[in-house]
Enzyme design. Structure first.
Site, PDB file in Angstrom:
ATOM      1  N   CYS A 159      19.350 -27.971  15.270  1.00 56.17           N
ATOM      2  CA  CYS A 159      20.092 -26.567  15.118  1.00 56.17           C
ATOM      3  C   CYS A 159      20.150 -25.626  16.323  1.00 56.17           C
ATOM      4  CB  CYS A 159      18.978 -25.758  14.150  1.00 56.17           C
ATOM      5  SG  CYS A 159      18.788 -26.573  12.718  1.00 56.17           S
ATOM      6  N   ASP A 160      19.279 -25.742  17.208  1.00 54.58           N
ATOM      7  CA  ASP A 160      18.929 -24.706  18.468  1.00 54.58           C
ATOM      8  C   ASP A 160      19.178 -25.565  19.731  1.00 54.58           C
ATOM      9  OD1 ASP A 160      18.685 -22.655  16.454  1.00 54.58           O
ATOM     10  OD2 ASP A 160      16.538 -23.388  16.387  1.00 54.58           O
ATOM     11  N   CYS A 187      13.879 -26.857  15.056  1.00 55.48           N
ATOM     12  CA  CYS A 187      14.849 -27.679  14.723  1.00 55.48           C
ATOM     13  C   CYS A 187      15.765 -27.913  16.034  1.00 55.48           C
ATOM     14  CB  CYS A 187      15.613 -26.982  13.439  1.00 55.48           C
ATOM     15  SG  CYS A 187      17.159 -27.963  13.117  1.00 55.48           S
TER      16      CYS A 187
END
Length: 304
Positions: free
Chosen positions: A133-134, A130
């Site tokens: 997300c990261d 992701c």
């Protein structure tokens, strides 16, 4: 008989439990692997409103504790199917049958792995599924994205704003994604295309230090020194066992819109297992709340 049976103990499922219990309903969460879902593999959660920084495991543990403190019951077993009998929904597990007035499907979806050696070792230590997300954790670093669809291309665009350089590794010489995304990437100086290639192996000790890619046409291998590898080769829901009860789309996702209602009365779907555009922690929690409130309203209106 439970008011609400929730299949899946991830963010969507546990949020649904909290909202169902607060509505005065009896709730059971049935999970077959581990409570928390995929978020437990994330070392840092920094994109959830109100939480500046927390590990995914801590986030999941807190959510489970919150649900159980409200009175949620849990079962650790695999669900095989759902059977509908009159007004009852019977969740058939490998151990027993659980009768419920309503069911919320919150089974999530698994990111398809590369299938190379040591991939699991580097999850949270260089490998992510992701980018949104990261990606921010790799600011100023060299990274690579694997995939050729819209998600991979959008991930690469997103990462190009943070990372020193982004490689796009794709097994074909043409992308499945939209042409305007490809044009956007071609115009970026810090993006390189590695086509007709697959990831052969991963390098590093505790943290990812590089990937070895093999050109499928020439069979030549090249090492890319990257600290982050973002895998975007699709997701795989596990909804086939429910196909006789609810309608699925071509990809196997449960057909349910923003109201989380499925094609079957009294059965709802929440989180990554349903048809939706955005699959994030926040949207999973939102789905859980919506599905639980909808299930509660259904019980009040139609169940004796």
């Amino acid at each position: 008989m439970y008011d609400i049976g929730i299949i899946g103990g991830g963010t969507a499922g546990m949020t649904a439990a909290i909202y169902g219990l607060r509505a005065g309903k009896s709730v059971v969460i049935i999970e077959g692997e581990s409570f928390g879902g995929q978020i437990v593999f994330s070392p840092h959660v920094e994109n959830y409103p109100g939480i500046s920084k927390m590990s995914g495991n801590e986030f999941a543990t807190n959510l489970l504790d919150q649900a159980m403190n409200f009175g949620a019951e849990t079962m650790f077993t695999n669900v095989e199917r759902i059977r509908v009998e009159d007004d009852k929904k019977i969740i058939v597990t490998e151990d027993e049958e659980v009768e419920c007035k309503t069911v919320i499907l919150a089974t999530g979806a698994r990111h398809r792995p590369l299938g190379v050696a040591r991939e699991a070792d580097f999850i949270g230590a260089g490998i992510s599924y992701c980018a949104t997300c990261d990606g921010a954790f790799f600011k100023g670093m060299d990274t690579a994205v694997v995939g050729g669809g819209n998600t991979a291309l959008q991930d690469a665009i997103f990462l190009s704003s943070y990372c020193a350089h982004v490689y796009i590794i794709h097994r074909r010489d043409e992308f499945r994604g939209e042409e305007h995304l490809v044009k956007t990437l071609k115009a970026k100086e810090n993006v390189s295309f590695v086509l007709d290639s697959v990831v052969e192996s991963l390098e590093g000790s505790d943290l990812l230090e590089g990937v070895v890619v093999r050109n499928k046409k020439t069979n030549e291998t090249t090492k890319l020194k990257v600290e982050g590898l973002f895998v975007a080769i699709g997701q795989a829901p596990k909804n086939d066992r429910f196909a006789e009860v609810v309608k699925l789309d071509a990809g196997g996702y449960v057909l349910a819109s923003e109201d989380c209602m499925t094609s079957a009365n009294g059965i709802f779907a929440a989180g990554d297992c349903r048809t939706k555009e955005v699959r994030q922690l926040t949207t999973a929690a939102a789905d859980g709340a919506v599905a639980a409130l909808a299930a509660s309203q259904y019980i009040d209106r139609f169940c004796k």
